[in-house]
Write an enzyme that holds these catalytic residues in place. Sequence first.
Site, PDB file in Angstrom:
ATOM      1  CG  ASN A 107      -1.904  -1.155   1.180  1.00  0.00           C
ATOM      2  OD1 ASN A 107      -1.916  -1.933   0.230  1.00  0.00           O
ATOM      3  ND2 ASN A 107      -2.720  -1.294   2.228  1.00  0.00           N
TER       4      ASN A 107
ATOM      5  CG  HIS B  12     -19.732  35.487 -32.151  1.00  0.00           C
ATOM      6  ND1 HIS B  12     -20.591  35.111 -31.143  1.00  0.00           N
ATOM      7  CD2 HIS B  12     -19.239  36.696 -31.782  1.00  0.00           C
ATOM      8  CE1 HIS B  12     -20.623  36.053 -30.225  1.00  0.00           C
ATOM      9  NE2 HIS B  12     -19.805  37.019 -30.578  1.00  0.00           N
TER      10      HIS B  12
ATOM     11  CB  SER C 205      -9.377  11.223 -49.806  1.00  0.00           C
ATOM     12  OG  SER C 205     -10.433  10.464 -50.352  1.00  0.00           O
TER      13      SER C 205
ATOM     14  CE  LYS D 131     -11.223  15.473 -48.570  1.00  0.00           C
ATOM     15  NZ  LYS D 131     -11.894  16.530 -47.845  1.00  0.00           N
TER      16      LYS D 131
ATOM     17  CG  ASN E 135      -8.546  14.893 -45.747  1.00  0.00           C
ATOM     18  OD1 ASN E 135      -9.051  15.906 -46.238  1.00  0.00           O
ATOM     19  ND2 ASN E 135      -8.897  13.670 -46.079  1.00  0.00           N
TER      20      ASN E 135
ATOM     21  CD  GLU F 173      -9.908  15.799 -39.313  1.00  0.00           C
ATOM     22  OE1 GLU F 173     -11.083  15.802 -39.667  1.00  0.00           O
ATOM     23  OE2 GLU F 173      -9.004  15.333 -40.007  1.00  0.00           O
TER      24      GLU F 173
ATOM     25  CE1 TYR G 101      -4.098   0.210  -2.803  1.00  0.00           C
ATOM     26  CE2 TYR G 101      -5.137  -1.793  -2.006  1.00  0.00           C
ATOM     27  CZ  TYR G 101      -4.569  -1.069  -3.035  1.00  0.00           C
ATOM     28  OH  TYR G 101      -4.474  -1.616  -4.289  1.00  0.00           O
TER      29      TYR G 101
HETATM   30  N1  ARG Z   1      -1.524  -3.739  -7.329  1.00  0.00           N
HETATM   31  C1  ARG Z   1      -1.931  -2.949  -6.198  1.00  0.00           C
HETATM   32  C2  ARG Z   1      -2.258  -1.526  -6.662  1.00  0.00           C
HETATM   33  O1  ARG Z   1      -1.870  -1.191  -7.713  1.00  0.00           O
HETATM   34  C3  ARG Z   1      -0.847  -2.880  -5.203  1.00  0.00           C
HETATM   35  C4  ARG Z   1      -1.309  -2.744  -3.805  1.00  0.00           C
HETATM   36  C5  ARG Z   1      -2.051  -3.937  -3.398  1.00  0.00           C
HETATM   37  N2  ARG Z   1      -2.294  -3.924  -2.016  1.00  0.00           N
HETATM   38  C6  ARG Z   1      -3.096  -4.817  -1.452  1.00  0.00           C
HETATM   39  N3  ARG Z   1      -3.227  -4.749  -0.195  1.00  0.00           N
HETATM   40  N4  ARG Z   1      -3.775  -5.702  -2.152  1.00  0.00           N
HETATM   41  O2  ARG Z   1      -2.901  -0.777  -5.980  1.00  0.00           O
END
Ligand code: ARG
Length: 477
Positions: A107, A153, A274, A280, A282, A287, A314
């Site tokens: 995390n 405009h 084209s 053409k 383009n 775009e 998390y």
């Molecule tokens: N692959 C996870 C992500 O991108 C990584 C963290 C996962 N953590 C967990 N406790 N499952 O967020």
Amino acid sequence: MDKIWKGRIQKNTDRLVEEYTNSLDLDKKLYLYDIMGSMAYLGGLRSIGIVDRVTSDKILDGLEKVKYYIETHSVSGYEDIHSLVENKLIEYAGPEAKKIHTGRSRNDQVVVDERMYAKDASYTLVTNLVKLQKSLVDLAQKEKDCIIAAYTHLQIAQPVLAAHYLLSFFEKFSRDIEGFSNCFNASDSLPLGAAACTGSGFALDRELMASLLKFSKQDPNSMDTVSNRDFILDIIYCCSKTMLHLSQISEDFVVYSSHEFSLIEIDEAFCTGSSIMPQKKNPDLLELTRARSAVVAGNLTQALMLLKGLPSTYNRDLQEDKEILFSAVERTCSSIAVFTRLLENIKFKPLGERIKGTFIQATDVADYLVKKGASFRDSHNIVGKLVGHCIQNNIDLKELSLKELKEFSPYFDKYYYDSIDIGNCIDSKKVDCGTSRKSVLKNLARAQEKLEGWKDEAEKLKEKIPQYEKLKRELNL
Ligand code: ARG
């Protein structure tokens, strides 16, 4: 492949669940950040004696091998980049390498990777935008005498220098550069130590880890760290804004390059043909830029929706942020790059005789009457009637005789003819933000100065980005 969390869950993961939850294909892009994050973390573990010098050297060596492995193989079979690096590391460095995850969680690990990615991306976007700005300024310089029409405009408004028009985008992209530089700072804080959500159980030297990874500061709250994706929102927002600006200039160029407007000529190498209409040429590139701005704006909405309503800390939802982030950054980078080349391959076509019948000088005639003594509201009315008269009689402003003019207002004199000279219309703008040649030259010089300033600023950002080899040397000391 063994899961890093296999202790609690004894059954094999269902194949569909395995596929559904896997993120390796996407987050493998983060491999170098993940490895460098582990190197700095190793420094943290070493500083509190969890890992001794001999083990540390083995792990460093193992990480180098993991790096080589990822760079030379197409990787699969692991849940995500963090699992891959850890598993391969243990394979190369031996069981002592299992210590690497002490007091760490994926995390906080994923946030380190993303912060490093975001700093790198912000730096790249700043430098790419500076190159784009240089192309804009060079083109403005080349076209500094070319007079085109300004539109409101999408109807003819007033004469303007092509350089003034181009510099209007210089201002927009300047704000974008500032935006990405702020994104860099928003990402420049060390997440390590946050662990899963309440902080690491080990007294890691966060200052050391921050300095190894060149983070200028450290996150102060672990619960915020593992949930915080504001820095990702910031960068996607800045990408959307840059793409919006590119989309607007693209739209202008699509219109300006048409036969009807004929204000610019785009080099053939930047156009397509084209399959059926042989004549053409383009502007597909423009775009597609316009279309990709829609995708990036969509990425911003995706990111906002992903985060909205998430409970604290998390949640696996956060895994989906990478696809969105990479899409926005990559599309913006490639659009800036191609636009920079396009600007080097574009020519403006002066209005010249085409002003006939456009009455593009009407506002200047109204200003001229004011300078002779009329009130603006009256002069506006007089010139409006004059234009109506010209349309009815199919003549241009310059074909009116002084006698005819006097019938519309006694304020008219021979200087009327100067007031409709297109060069005079340009120089009649008396403010420094206007299109007079004097102001535009000044603004061109100012733009050149700004370019130099950004180059120095980009250098400073670069110094705050960690380099793999340098980090390795520092850890080997
Ligand atoms: N692959 C996870 C992500 O991108 C990584 C963290 C996962 N953590 C967990 N406790 N499952 O967020």
